[in-house]
Design a protein around this motif. Structure first.
Motif, mmCIF file in Angstrom:
data_model
loop_
_atom_site.group_PDB
_atom_site.id
_atom_site.type_symbol
_atom_site.label_atom_id
_atom_site.label_comp_id
_atom_site.label_asym_id
_atom_site.label_seq_id
_atom_site.Cartn_x
_atom_site.Cartn_y
_atom_site.Cartn_z
ATOM 1 N N ALA A 198 -3.304 -10.468 -0.424
ATOM 2 C CA ALA A 198 -3.059 -9.966 -1.789
ATOM 3 C C ALA A 198 -4.348 -9.645 -2.542
ATOM 4 N N ALA A 199 -5.407 -9.320 -1.823
ATOM 5 C CA ALA A 199 -6.681 -8.997 -2.475
ATOM 6 C C ALA A 199 -6.670 -7.604 -3.111
ATOM 7 N N GLY A 200 -5.719 -6.757 -2.718
ATOM 8 C CA GLY A 200 -5.707 -5.378 -3.194
ATOM 9 C C GLY A 200 -4.748 -5.182 -4.360
ATOM 10 N N ALA A 201 -3.976 -4.096 -4.299
ATOM 11 C CA ALA A 201 -3.028 -3.781 -5.382
ATOM 12 C C ALA A 201 -2.079 -4.940 -5.644
ATOM 13 N N ILE A 230 5.237 2.357 -22.547
ATOM 14 C CA ILE A 230 4.779 1.022 -22.132
ATOM 15 C C ILE A 230 5.881 0.343 -21.310
ATOM 16 N N TYR A 231 5.468 -0.669 -20.559
ATOM 17 C CA TYR A 231 6.443 -1.578 -19.952
ATOM 18 C C TYR A 231 6.025 -2.995 -20.296
ATOM 19 N N LEU A 232 6.963 -3.909 -20.258
ATOM 20 C CA LEU A 232 6.631 -5.293 -20.578
ATOM 21 C C LEU A 232 7.577 -6.248 -19.867
HETATM 22 C C1 LIG Z 1 -1.940 -3.145 -12.060
HETATM 23 C C2 LIG Z 1 -0.799 -2.819 -11.139
HETATM 24 C C3 LIG Z 1 0.518 -3.035 -11.548
HETATM 25 C C4 LIG Z 1 1.589 -2.772 -10.672
HETATM 26 N N1 LIG Z 1 2.857 -3.064 -11.070
HETATM 27 C C5 LIG Z 1 3.889 -2.925 -10.202
HETATM 28 C C6 LIG Z 1 5.196 -3.345 -10.560
HETATM 29 O O1 LIG Z 1 5.418 -3.836 -11.662
HETATM 30 N N2 LIG Z 1 6.191 -3.234 -9.626
HETATM 31 C C7 LIG Z 1 5.975 -2.682 -8.386
HETATM 32 O O2 LIG Z 1 6.919 -2.562 -7.600
HETATM 33 N N3 LIG Z 1 4.727 -2.266 -8.031
HETATM 34 C C8 LIG Z 1 3.705 -2.380 -8.892
HETATM 35 N N4 LIG Z 1 2.443 -1.985 -8.540
HETATM 36 C C9 LIG Z 1 2.247 -1.386 -7.224
HETATM 37 C C10 LIG Z 1 2.255 -2.438 -6.156
HETATM 38 O O3 LIG Z 1 1.463 -3.532 -6.544
HETATM 39 C C11 LIG Z 1 1.734 -1.843 -4.851
HETATM 40 O O4 LIG Z 1 2.532 -0.702 -4.501
HETATM 41 C C12 LIG Z 1 1.809 -2.817 -3.704
HETATM 42 O O5 LIG Z 1 1.214 -4.046 -4.043
HETATM 43 C C13 LIG Z 1 1.108 -2.203 -2.500
HETATM 44 O O6 LIG Z 1 0.963 -3.184 -1.519
HETATM 45 P P1 LIG Z 1 0.162 -2.810 -0.211
HETATM 46 O O7 LIG Z 1 0.325 -3.958 0.707
HETATM 47 O O8 LIG Z 1 0.571 -1.461 0.252
HETATM 48 O O9 LIG Z 1 -1.349 -2.621 -0.695
HETATM 49 P P2 LIG Z 1 -2.457 -3.692 -1.103
HETATM 50 O O10 LIG Z 1 -1.891 -4.837 -1.814
HETATM 51 O O11 LIG Z 1 -3.562 -2.924 -1.743
HETATM 52 O O12 LIG Z 1 -2.937 -4.240 0.300
HETATM 53 C C14 LIG Z 1 -3.801 -3.524 1.150
HETATM 54 C C15 LIG Z 1 -4.764 -4.515 1.759
HETATM 55 O O13 LIG Z 1 -5.510 -3.868 2.764
HETATM 56 C C16 LIG Z 1 -6.783 -4.469 2.797
HETATM 57 N N5 LIG Z 1 -7.685 -3.561 3.493
HETATM 58 C C17 LIG Z 1 -8.172 -2.371 3.057
HETATM 59 N N6 LIG Z 1 -8.962 -1.818 3.977
HETATM 60 C C18 LIG Z 1 -8.965 -2.662 5.046
HETATM 61 C C19 LIG Z 1 -9.621 -2.649 6.310
HETATM 62 N N7 LIG Z 1 -10.427 -1.624 6.660
HETATM 63 N N8 LIG Z 1 -9.423 -3.699 7.151
HETATM 64 C C20 LIG Z 1 -8.623 -4.741 6.810
HETATM 65 N N9 LIG Z 1 -7.990 -4.801 5.613
HETATM 66 C C21 LIG Z 1 -8.160 -3.772 4.749
HETATM 67 C C22 LIG Z 1 -7.125 -4.692 1.328
HETATM 68 O O14 LIG Z 1 -8.095 -5.678 1.142
HETATM 69 C C23 LIG Z 1 -5.758 -5.082 0.760
HETATM 70 O O15 LIG Z 1 -5.593 -6.483 0.666
HETATM 71 C C24 LIG Z 1 1.341 -2.227 -9.379
HETATM 72 C C25 LIG Z 1 0.022 -1.997 -8.956
HETATM 73 C C26 LIG Z 1 -1.049 -2.307 -9.817
HETATM 74 C C27 LIG Z 1 -2.450 -2.086 -9.346
#
Ligand SMILES: Cc1cc2nc3c(=O)[nH]c(=O)nc-3n(C[C@H](O)[C@H](O)[C@H](O)COP(=O)(O)OP(=O)(O)OC[C@H]3O[C@@H](n4cnc5c(N)ncnc54)[C@H](O)[C@@H]3O)c2cc1C
Length: 393
Positions: free
Chosen positions: A42-45, A251-253
């Protein structure tokens, strides 16, 4: 544990999508599954996500993914194990006046899918949540079971369950290259060593474009910077209060643990696009100017928020595709390479069903839980971007 030198399937990225896929692949006994995360889970989005769990969409595919995901949030302990922090608050989505007929059409479409939603009037809003200003709401959509969940707990819970089922999850392990020989994936290079595997899934979120380049392909993913703020919830509001997407005020909340209210903006101008150079160096605190603008809009909807002390805020990034929907599926010409990226701000709530659909696609050649073929990565080249019948303008 020794570093694995082989795998049947490698997942790149330990966000909620990667771990959900690891969970479903191991549940289907797909062989040796290795998930590689360059930092921590969970380090990313995902770690920055606002965590809204709702089903209102203007297209059936994402609504179905959210609908099929809801039971996982509701019954997390039974289905996955542990607590994902799901709170059913009820959810209201308003529409701008020019979108009211689209709202009607979309609620009708959602009801045919089985989404528990209904149209409500401003008077109904007053009854459900009297603290919301409702004189400017002619019509809204309501979902009683929706709310929010904790993205960290959801991710770590899915990861633990995947591990119990046999998945190997390596954190602090960056994928630095993908081997493709004769149009077939052969494995990956990482910061900790090489792993041979015939299948690699790119679940690297906003870094998905960079990981795709390692396999020699270019995909169109914008990196969107999104900021959220939190105030102390005034005592006049119930706990928990409603979750709301307010299109009139952009906005959302939703409530946040610790007696807080989390809110963010939906004006596209406020969600700026970052260059790849900025992706790993952006400021993760909210800019005070934007926070004040959002707070003003929050007060337009909930007057008593004027008394709410500001507590904190943060910023995160997500990947957005050209049509605002994920890219899910194989890449023709590179046997064994799959994408699960570009969730365009919606991926958290859809992750349980996306993981299942992708696992089925890899194992059986077709997704069974939801037909995700309209989101195939080749749709843009085929001139078929995905869109619902009544898109909001
Ligand atoms: C501020 C914010 C609010 C949001 N609100 C909502 C919401 O209310 N509801 C909703 O449904 N969605 C929401 N989203 C969107 C949602 O969070 C994302 O669509 C979802 O978390 C994506 O998950 P993921 O696993 O695809 O990506 P990420 O969580 O980004 O995971 C990708 C991972 O890949 C890793 N990585 C990258 N490159 C490499 C590499 N070369 N080697 C190994 N690892 C790598 C990264 O470190 C990261 O941990 C929001 C996003 C943000 C930023």
């Amino acid at each position: 544990m020794n570093f694995p030198s082989t795998a049947d399937i490698i997942i790149v990225g330990g966000g909620v999508i990667g771990v959900s896929l690891a969970f479903h692949l191991t549940r289907l006994q797909a062989g040796k599954i290795v998930l590689l995360e360059r930092k921590h889970l969970a380090a990313g989005a995902t770690g920055k996500s606002s965590g809204l769990v709702r089903m209102h969409y203007d297209n059936p595919l994402e609504a179905e993914l959210a609908l099929k995901s809801l039971p996982t949030f509701q019954h997390f302990d039974e289905l996955i194990g542990g607590d994902c922090g799901f709170v059913s608050t009820g959810f209201i989505r308003t529409a701008k006046p020019h979108n009211v007929e689209r709202l009607r059409a979309n609620v009708a479409m959602l009801q045919t899918l089985g989404v528990p939603t209904e149209l409500i009037t401003g008077d109904d809003v007053r009854t459900l949540a009297g603290y919301l200003r409702s004189d400017d709401i002619p019509l809204a959509a309501y979902e009683a079971p929706s709310g929010y969940a904790d993205p960290y707990l959801t991710t770590t819970g899915l990861a633990q369950a995947a591990r119990r089922q046999g998945a190997i999850i390596r954190q602090n392990t960056e994928v630095t290259g993908i081997d493709v020989v004769g149009g077939q994936v052969r494995g990956v290079h990482t910061s900790a060593g090489d792993i041979a595997a015939p299948i690699v899934v790119n679940a690297a979120g906003p870094w998905g474009g960079l990981v795709a380049q390692q396999a020699g392909i270019s995909i169109d993913i914008d990196v969107v910077y999104h900021q959220v703020a939190m105030v102390e919830t005034p005592p006049q509001l119930p706990s928990p209060h409603i979750t709301l997407i307010d299109r009139e005020n952009s906005i959302y909340l939703r409530p946040e643990t610790g007696g807080l209210t989390l809110f963010g903006g939906s004006n596209s101008g406020e969600n700026r696009i970052l260059s790849t150079d900025e992706m790993d160096s952006y400021s993760d605190s909210i800019q005070p100017q934007l926070r004040n603008k959002l707070l003003e809009r929050l007060c337009n909807r909930i007057e008593v928020m004027e008394t709410a002390p500001i507590r904190k805020g943060h910023a995160g990034i997500y990947g957005r595709s050209r049509d605002g929907h994920a890219l899910l599926g194989p890449i023709p010409g590179i046997e064994g390479f799959y994408l699960a990226v570009g969730f365009s701000g919606h991926g958290f709530k859809e992750a349980p069903a996306v993981g299942q659909a992708m696992a089925e696609l890899i194992m059986y050649g077709e997704a069974r839980v939801v037909d995700i073929s309209p989101l195939r990565p080749t749709r843009f080249a085929e001139g078929q971007p995905y869109q619902g019948s009544h898109p909001y303008l």
